[in-house]
Design a protein around this motif. Structure first.
Motif, PDB file in Angstrom:
ATOM      1  N   ALA A   1       0.602  -1.073   0.203  1.00  0.00           N
ATOM      2  CA  ALA A   1      -0.410  -0.084  -0.171  1.00  0.00           C
ATOM      3  C   ALA A   1       0.857   0.708   0.393  1.00  0.00           C
ATOM      4  CB  ALA A   1      -0.987   0.162   1.187  1.00  0.00           C
ATOM      5  N   ALA A   2       2.271   1.289   0.898  1.00  0.00           N
ATOM      6  CA  ALA A   2       2.757   2.313   1.310  1.00  0.00           C
ATOM      7  C   ALA A   2       3.718   2.373  -0.154  1.00  0.00           C
ATOM      8  CB  ALA A   2       3.798   2.148   1.949  1.00  0.00           C
TER       9      ALA A   2
ATOM     10  N   THR B   1      -3.917   9.008  -3.453  1.00  0.00           N
ATOM     11  CA  THR B   1      -3.210   9.178  -2.688  1.00  0.00           C
ATOM     12  C   THR B   1      -3.762   7.449  -2.147  1.00  0.00           C
ATOM     13  OG1 THR B   1      -1.743  11.115  -2.901  1.00  0.00           O
ATOM     14  CG2 THR B   1      -1.209   8.553  -1.163  1.00  0.00           C
TER      15      THR B   1
ATOM     16  N   GLY C   1       1.108   4.394  -3.136  1.00  0.00           N
ATOM     17  CA  GLY C   1       1.257   5.154  -2.399  1.00  0.00           C
ATOM     18  C   GLY C   1       2.377   6.536  -2.525  1.00  0.00           C
TER      19      GLY C   1
ATOM     20  N   TRP D   1      -4.575   4.897  -4.649  1.00  0.00           N
ATOM     21  CA  TRP D   1      -3.434   4.497  -4.238  1.00  0.00           C
ATOM     22  C   TRP D   1      -3.108   3.171  -3.260  1.00  0.00           C
ATOM     23  CZ3 TRP D   1      -0.702   3.316  -9.371  1.00  0.00           C
ATOM     24  CH2 TRP D   1      -0.826   4.437 -10.277  1.00  0.00           C
ATOM     25  N   CYS D   2      -3.808   3.842  -2.197  1.00  0.00           N
ATOM     26  CA  CYS D   2      -2.789   2.930  -1.401  1.00  0.00           C
ATOM     27  C   CYS D   2      -3.798   1.798  -1.265  1.00  0.00           C
ATOM     28  CB  CYS D   2      -2.635   3.137  -0.171  1.00  0.00           C
ATOM     29  SG  CYS D   2      -1.147   4.900  -0.274  1.00  0.00           S
TER      30      CYS D   2
END
Length: 296
Positions: A71-72, A188, A75, A191-192
């Motif tokens: 996830a990071a 963002t 992001g 996306w994560c």
């Protein structure tokens, strides 16, 4: 009859995993109008992290860390790369995700090499008999986990301020910005969330009856892309319906390969794209998509 039931159940299990991946495509598209072709490499990243960490952290700990890390990473792709460009140039951003996919996939392929990595999942090769049907425990787990996760994601869309902001941004970016919605943060976070779903999907794509995680596992995400397209790229329910349709059709094509030999030995590999083309010929906007109205 039992063979047909086995095939349909396996198709539903496969479709439920495709739904996790397709939902990631849709979430990103709704938030930023970008088709994320780096999704396959994010899926492979999540699976790889789970595989290398499960001996030290156990399966649950490795999976949790892999989901957070993926996830990071997703992001960061948005924050470090895509946000620096014109957010209205969606076609340019889409092309950039292809470059990100090549870089990330190349590094992961080098690390995995020709190995088959196990993810340490608790289901192993166990199977369960449900009357005349024999199904792998990993397939049952994939259906149950996907149902819970997808229901949670739909609840987030419906009942949280982030979900409301995402839906508003998908309808009209400019109007949403004028209403005070912070589009960059919404994007963002989208996306994560998509990266987290991809990492979770990797566990079931590498589980039995698959031999394990290999360097080509990330390419399976490309089969979920037609599911998102034929469901309607801006429709989460469409992604779910399209994924189940693709999963069942692919399982039927593989299960009855001998009867379909006239279509070629690898017909099962192209079934998702054949179904997508057939559906789009009838409904160009997808199963749940809507046509855009233009004033003149």
């Amino acid at each position: 009859m039992s063979t047909a039931l086995d095939t349909v159940l396996n198709g539903l299990a496969l479709g439920s995993v495709y739904a996790l991946v397709a939902l990631g495509f849709v979430i990103i598209f709704k938030a930023s109008a970008v088709m994320n072709f780096a999704h396959g490499s994010l899926l492979l990243l999540g699976g790889y992290l789970t595989a290398v960490l499960h001996d030290r952290l156990g399966f649950a700990g490795a999976l949790a860390l892999a989901v957070l890390a993926t996830a990071a990473a997703a992001g960061l792709i948005d924050w470090l790369l895509l946000r620096r460009l014109d957010p209205h140039a969606a076609h340019v951003l889409t092309i950039l995700t292809i470059g990100v996919d090549i870089l990330l996939m190349t590094d992961l392929t080098r690390r995995i090499g020709g190995d088959l990595l196990t993810l340490g999942d608790p289901w192993g090769s166990d199977v369960t008999e449900l009357g005349p049907i024999t199904v792998a425990d990993s397939r049952i787990a994939s259906i149950l986990v996907s149902l819970v996760v997808i229901a949670a994601v739909f609840a987030v869309f419906r009942f949280t301020s982030w979900g409301l902001s995402l839906r508003a941004a998908a309808e009209d970016h400019e109007a949403a910005a004028l209403m005070g919605i912070r589009l960059a943060r919404i994007r963002t976070l989208a996306w994560c969330l998509a990266g987290a779903l991809a990492a979770l999907a990797a566990v079931f794509l590498a589980a039995f009856p698959a031999p394990g995680l290999e360097r080509t596992t990330g390419q399976i995400a490309l089969k979920a892309f037609p599911a998102a397209i034929l469901g309607g790229m801006a429709s989460p329910p469409g992604a779910l319906a399209g994924s189940l349709l693709i999963g069942v059709t692919e399982a039927l094509a593989a299960g009855y390969q001998s009867e379909l030999s006239a279509l070629g030995e690898g017909f099962g590999d192209v079934v998702p794209y054949a179904v997508m083309v057939l559906v789009l010929l009838v409904r160009p906007a997808g199963l749940f998509g809507t046509r855009e109205a233009a004033r003149v």
